[in-house]
Design an enzyme around this catalytic site. Structure first.
Site, PDB file in Angstrom:
ATOM      1  N   TRP A 117      48.189  40.960  33.484  1.00  0.00           N
ATOM      2  CA  TRP A 117      47.044  41.613  32.845  1.00  0.00           C
ATOM      3  C   TRP A 117      47.218  41.662  31.327  1.00  0.00           C
ATOM      4  CZ3 TRP A 117      42.417  41.872  32.152  1.00  0.00           C
ATOM      5  CH2 TRP A 117      41.652  43.001  31.817  1.00  0.00           C
ATOM      6  N   LYS A 126      47.505  51.906  34.664  1.00  0.00           N
ATOM      7  CA  LYS A 126      46.729  52.717  35.610  1.00  0.00           C
ATOM      8  C   LYS A 126      47.680  53.470  36.524  1.00  0.00           C
ATOM      9  CE  LYS A 126      42.740  49.588  35.583  1.00  0.00           C
ATOM     10  NZ  LYS A 126      41.870  48.699  36.387  1.00  0.00           N
ATOM     11  N   LYS A 139      42.572  54.218  42.870  1.00  0.00           N
ATOM     12  CA  LYS A 139      42.155  53.024  43.599  1.00  0.00           C
ATOM     13  C   LYS A 139      43.352  52.226  44.093  1.00  0.00           C
ATOM     14  CE  LYS A 139      43.092  49.923  40.180  1.00  0.00           C
ATOM     15  NZ  LYS A 139      43.653  48.570  40.197  1.00  0.00           N
ATOM     16  N   THR A 169      39.847  45.868  44.001  1.00  0.00           N
ATOM     17  CA  THR A 169      41.259  46.046  44.347  1.00  0.00           C
ATOM     18  C   THR A 169      41.466  46.141  45.848  1.00  0.00           C
ATOM     19  OG1 THR A 169      41.487  47.269  42.273  1.00  0.00           O
ATOM     20  CG2 THR A 169      43.319  47.388  43.787  1.00  0.00           C
TER      21      THR A 169
END
Length: 342
Positions: free
Chosen positions: A20, A114, A199, A256
């Site tokens: 990422w 996250k 998530k 996800t």
């Protein structure tokens, strides 16, 4: 810091050369910014700089020729107008301690991580503020359905950039807009960070369900009930309920939970097939999915605020107590019946 309208953020450093971090650096470079990426390993930095590839994390992707890379954090950060933190959530604090004296004064901090920190139960923007001394309201948080490999291949995607200081969010929005990547802004940092953290845990459950052989009805149930408990926690902590209906909520959740590119989903699928956490970790090159760690901290955060999060609790028991996924599934189905929104 007063942010000028167009073009104010030109020199950007991305700290972290995983999938990422490298992809976001590519987005910024494609948007015309002067980007330097810091890699922990010198050989990764050299490959990015000389061959314009990162074969370990983004095989088959050609990176922009102008994207610079270095393993020297001081060199990477020199003159940066924005600094992007692109390391896993549970290692963010340790990395920040090494970087904080090198951070240019006034540079806009941007978080890609996250999660909820173990022990402190802080969100990532709070960790950044805690270690560096910047004001938490000045941190820009990036969230949304952002599977790195798809974006690296320039498949159309959107994201949300959240910051209490909307001018800062807009500055990073302008700095990262491309023909394939569309960023939106939001001022609800709490909601965006909780959506991004929770998530991962819900994706673990969807992976487990897939590993057990369950189909679309089960997946849809886990996604919607997982979103419900995320929203309950968000409401308790002051998030805007609308955030969970947007990119950082249902958008990130669907991507996800559904994609085989999701590490959390694939990790959970191995657990559902009967592997232990250690076996799943070995099969994924020694990497533990974020949700495995975050299910503990999110569970503790929920307990501290009196919020019922049964799916998160179930994932914690599977990952850290070795409980069989079938057992927790039966327990979830056997819980006391109630109104959907209670």
């Amino acid at each position: 810091m007063t942010i000028e309208p167009e073009g104010a953020v030109g020199r950007i450093t991305v700290l972290g050369a995983g999938s990422w971090g490298t992809t976001f650096a590519k987005v910024l470079a494609d948007a015309g910014r002067d980007v330097t990426i810091w890699a922990r390993r010198a050989e990764v930095a050299e490959e990015i700089g000389r061959r314009h590839t990162n074969s370990r994390y983004l095989p088959g992707v050609t990176l922009p020729a102008g994207l610079a890379a270095t393993a020297d954090a001081g060199e990477a950060l020199a003159g940066a107008e924005a600094v992007v933190f692109a390391v896993p959530s549970q290692s963010l604090r340790a990395n920040l301690l090494a970087w904080r004296e090198l951070l240019p004064p006034g540079a806009i901090p941007v978080s890609l991580a996250k999660g909820v920190e173990l022990g402190t139960l802080k969100r990532m923007s709070e960790v950044i503020a805690d270690v560096t001394g910047v004001v938490a309201d000045d941190v820009v948080v990036v969230s949304g359905p952002n599977l790195a490999r798809e974006i690296a291949h320039e498949q159309p995607a959107a994201a949300v950039f959240a910051c209490a200081d909307h001018d800062r969010a807009m500055a990073i929005q302008r700095a990262s807009s491309t023909g394939y990547f569309r960023p939106y802004t939001n001022t609800d940092v709490i909601g965006c960070e909780l959506g991004g953290a929770c998530k991962n845990v819900i994706a673990l459950s969807c992976g487990m369900a897939s590993g057990l052989g369950y189909g679309a009805n089960t997946m849809a149930t886990l996604i919607t009930r997982g979103l419900a408990e995320t929203a309950r926690l968000g409401a308790k902590l002051g998030a805007d309920p609308l955030t969970f209906a947007g990119l950082a909520g249902v958008g990130d959740l669907v991507a996800t939970c559904a994609s085989p590119l999701s590490r959390n989903r694939t990790f959970g699928e191995r657990l559902g097939r009967g592997e232990t956490v250690a076996q799943a970790q070995e099969a994924t090159g020694g990497q533990v999915a974020e949700g495995v760690m975050s299910c503990t901290s999110i569970h503790e955060l929920a307990l501290a605020h009196g919020v019922d999060m049964p799916l998160t609790e179930a994932m914690r028991r599977v990952c850290h107590e070795g409980v069989d996924p079938r057992k927790v599934g039966a327990e979830l189905l056997g819980r006391q019946r109630k109104h959907e929104w209670s």
